[in-house]
Design a protein around this motif. Structure first.
Motif, PDB file in Angstrom:
ATOM      1  N   ILE A  23      -1.680  11.056   1.409  1.00  0.00           N
ATOM      2  CA  ILE A  23      -1.542  10.016   2.442  1.00  0.00           C
ATOM      3  C   ILE A  23      -1.592  10.547   3.711  1.00  0.00           C
ATOM      4  O   ILE A  23      -2.284   9.951   4.565  1.00  0.00           O
ATOM      5  N   ARG A  30      -5.388  10.960   4.390  1.00  0.00           N
ATOM      6  CA  ARG A  30      -6.136  10.085   4.870  1.00  0.00           C
ATOM      7  C   ARG A  30      -5.916   9.601   5.966  1.00  0.00           C
ATOM      8  O   ARG A  30      -6.703   9.066   6.706  1.00  0.00           O
ATOM      9  N   ARG A  31      -4.446   9.478   6.598  1.00  0.00           N
ATOM     10  CA  ARG A  31      -4.073   9.060   8.135  1.00  0.00           C
ATOM     11  C   ARG A  31      -5.018  10.080   9.165  1.00  0.00           C
ATOM     12  O   ARG A  31      -5.456   9.624   9.918  1.00  0.00           O
ATOM     13  N   ALA A  56       1.269   3.896  -2.838  1.00  0.00           N
ATOM     14  CA  ALA A  56       0.708   5.330  -2.473  1.00  0.00           C
ATOM     15  C   ALA A  56       2.157   6.505  -2.734  1.00  0.00           C
ATOM     16  O   ALA A  56       1.658   7.641  -2.967  1.00  0.00           O
ATOM     17  N   ARG A  71      -7.654  11.759   8.355  1.00  0.00           N
ATOM     18  CA  ARG A  71      -9.215  11.355   8.487  1.00  0.00           C
ATOM     19  C   ARG A  71      -9.398  10.035   9.383  1.00  0.00           C
ATOM     20  O   ARG A  71     -10.530   9.915   9.796  1.00  0.00           O
ATOM     21  N   ALA A  72      -8.360   9.284   9.360  1.00  0.00           N
ATOM     22  CA  ALA A  72      -8.764   7.860  10.084  1.00  0.00           C
ATOM     23  C   ALA A  72      -8.102   8.179  11.577  1.00  0.00           C
ATOM     24  O   ALA A  72      -8.279   7.411  12.361  1.00  0.00           O
ATOM     25  N   VAL A  81       0.912  -1.171   0.049  1.00  0.00           N
ATOM     26  CA  VAL A  81      -0.024  -0.009  -0.017  1.00  0.00           C
ATOM     27  C   VAL A  81       0.695   1.208   0.120  1.00  0.00           C
ATOM     28  O   VAL A  81       0.757   2.185  -0.785  1.00  0.00           O
TER      29      VAL A  81
END
Ligand code: ADP
Ligand code: ADP
Length: 225
Positions: A176, A179-180, A121, A182-183, A117
């Motif tokens: 990326i 994304r982290r 990315a 948002r997680a 992944v």
């Protein structure tokens, strides 16, 4: 409780250079904070002290509400230093990216998945089997970022994560990190680049020439001042 709570941080290098003078900083879970200021203002020193890699000369840092050392929270705290050579020790890029998950006992299949992944990315596919010292500056920076993202820390401390990285790959790095975030990952990013701040942070901390805190607030408010 804040994930990071720094109180009255002071730091002077052995030659007497004062890098930090009285920094107070709380970072809440899930926040995105940028640390900016002129060259030599102490931003990198601050990141290393927050990451527990440098012991402050005065003051202290608490992690996750615990009065403890950074060592005991190491797996929850990912630090990308300014110099990517500080994160790359193994014989191949792949081995470097696998190192953190292996230390944490992540099963082989899951570690392999993370490598795939991250390589995808961060455009590292063609570099995985290379020795890190053969990489260019921007390639090393992306590899060093992958080494930290692979163990999935809930707090990321990043020193100029896109320096030496070209424009298309900068977009990949920012993607990326988004994304982290948002997680649920907390991001603290050092950058002297004002343009980058709104892309990595909602809040900005400005450090002055003597390593003192000169502003701390929402990006929109601080950047218009
Ligand atoms: P920034 O990241 O904001 O550019 P640094 O934290 O790297 O600032 O440096 C803060 C100050 O400490 C600067 O004046 C720098 O020259 C000095 N400094 C950094 N590293 C060392 C060192 N190893 N020995 C002595 N002075 C240092
Ligand atoms: P979102 O809905 O926020 O876009 P994703 O489905 O992309 O979330 O991501 C879910 C989880 O998977 C997150 O923990 C994220 O860190 C991880 N993840 C997804 N895509 C990637 C990627 N390309 N590289 C690293 N981690 C990723």
């Amino acid at each position: 409780t804040p994930v990071l709570r720094a109180r009255d941080l002071h730091y002077a290098y052995p030659d007497g250079t004062v890098a930090l003078s009285g920094i107070d900083l709380d970072v809440a879970a899930g926040e995105r904070v940028a640390v900016t200021g002129p060259n030599g203002s102490g931003k990198s020193t601050l990141l290393q002290v927050l990451g527990g890699l440098v012991e402050p000369s005065g003051g202290h840092v608490e992690y996750f509400g615990e009065t403890t050392t950074a060592e005991t929270v190491r797996e929850r705290l990912g630090v990308v230093l300014q110099d990517p050579d500080d994160s790359l020790f193994n014989t191949t890029v792949r081995a470097d990216i696998e190192y953190g998950p292996a230390q944490l006992g992540v099963p082989r299949e899951e570690a392999d998945r993370r490598v795939r992944v991250l390589a995808d990315a961060l455009d590292l596919d063609g570099l995985l089997d290379k020795p890190p010292h053969r990489l260019s500056g921007g390639e090393k920076k992306r590899a060093a970022l992958a080494c930290v993202l692979s163990f999935e820390p809930c707090v990321l401390l990043l020193d100029e994560p896109t320096s030496a990285v070209d424009a298309p790959r900068t977009a990949d790095v920012l993607d990326i990190l988004d994304r982290r975030h948002r997680a649920g990952t907390t991001l603290v990013t050092v950058t002297p680049d004002v343009e980058l701040i709104p892309r990595v942070a909602d809040r900005v901390v400005v450090v002055g020439p003597a390593g003192e805190l000169v502003a701390d607030g929402p990006v929109a408010d601080v950047l218009t001042d």
